[in-house]
Design an enzyme around this catalytic site. Structure first.
Site, PDB file in Angstrom:
ATOM      1  N   ARG A  76       0.894  -1.315  -0.058  1.00 51.20           N
ATOM      2  CA  ARG A  76       0.008  -0.090   0.159  1.00 51.20           C
ATOM      3  C   ARG A  76       0.979   1.107  -0.088  1.00 51.20           C
ATOM      4  O   ARG A  76       1.871   1.319   0.819  1.00 51.20           O
ATOM      5  CB  ARG A  76      -1.028  -0.022   1.183  1.00 51.20           C
ATOM      6  N   ARG A  93       2.055  -6.520  14.240  1.00 48.37           N
ATOM      7  CA  ARG A  93       0.469  -6.529  14.295  1.00 48.37           C
ATOM      8  C   ARG A  93      -0.295  -7.939  14.215  1.00 48.37           C
ATOM      9  O   ARG A  93      -1.036  -8.314  14.812  1.00 48.37           O
ATOM     10  CB  ARG A  93      -0.392  -5.599  13.201  1.00 48.37           C
TER      11      ARG A  93
END
Ligand SMILES: [Zn+2]
Length: 210
Positions: free
Chosen positions: A123, A167
């Site tokens: 991204r 994460r």
């Protein structure tokens, strides 16, 4: 209908939440969005949250629980809501119970770690106008340059590979045990995240209609 969406960061919960919201006419309560607004405002809460998030860690219950309680008490939640990004650990699920906030369904969207790393680390976002791209699936016309405004693209701090890996680890350790927790309550449904968003939407709709 009172719903919880579970899924690793990058599994596409936000997209599914938006679809369900439109279909059922109930709001999406995204703790991520509430916190981002605080960060944009530059509030003390936002500043504290930013540091923790940028390291890929979970915000403490004390910070998140009050925020969620206040939001769920607002008028638009009277007929139901979709929780996206909460609860993220067992203690937060217990908090909902203590507050007598009952949940009808929990949908877990499953995507492999490999696919998530692939999606998220590709991204890019325009520093100037905020438009988002993906180097593989939604590439800008010129490498690393925004189609709309010609500015340079950058990687958001929480899309960096080390952060994404952290994460995911946090997700598996802290959030995934919630699946067992809600299986025991008989309200968990698993949906496999498909390559095409529409296919995942169909699978989620089936769960909602069941
Ligand atoms: Zn731009």
């Amino acid at each position: 209908m009172r719903l919880i969406l579970l899924g690793a960061p990058g599994a596409g919960k936000g997209t599914q939440a938006a679809n369900i919201s439109e279909k059922l006419g109930i709001p999406v309560i995204s703790t991520g969005n509430i916190i981002r607004r605080e960060i944009d405002k530059g509030s003390a809460l936002g500043e504290a949250a930013k540091r923790i998030i940028n390291e890929g860690n979970l915000l403490p219950d004390s910070l998140v629980n009050d925020m969620v309680r206040a939001r769920l008490n607002e008028q638009d939640c009277a007929n139901g809501f979709i929780l996206d990004g909460f609860p993220r650990k067992i203690s937060q699920a217990k908090f909902l119970e203590e507050e007598n906030i009952s949940i009808d369904k929990v949908i877990s969207i499953e995507v492999s770690d490999e696919d998530i790393l692939d999606r998220m680390t590709g991204r890019r976002v325009c520093r100037s106008c905020g438009k988002s791209y993906h180097i593989e699936y939604n590439a800008p016309k010129a490498e690393n340059i925004c189609d709309d405004c010609g500015c340079e693209l950058s990687i958001r701090p929480d899309d960096k590979i080390e952060t994404v890996k952290n994460r995911l680890e946090v997700y598996h350790n802290e959030t995934e045990p919630l699946k067992d927790y809600y299986v025991k309550k008989g309200i968990l449904s698993i949906v496999f995240g498909c390559e095409k968003v529409e296919d995942t939407v169909k699978a989620v709709n089936k769960v909602l209609e069941a």
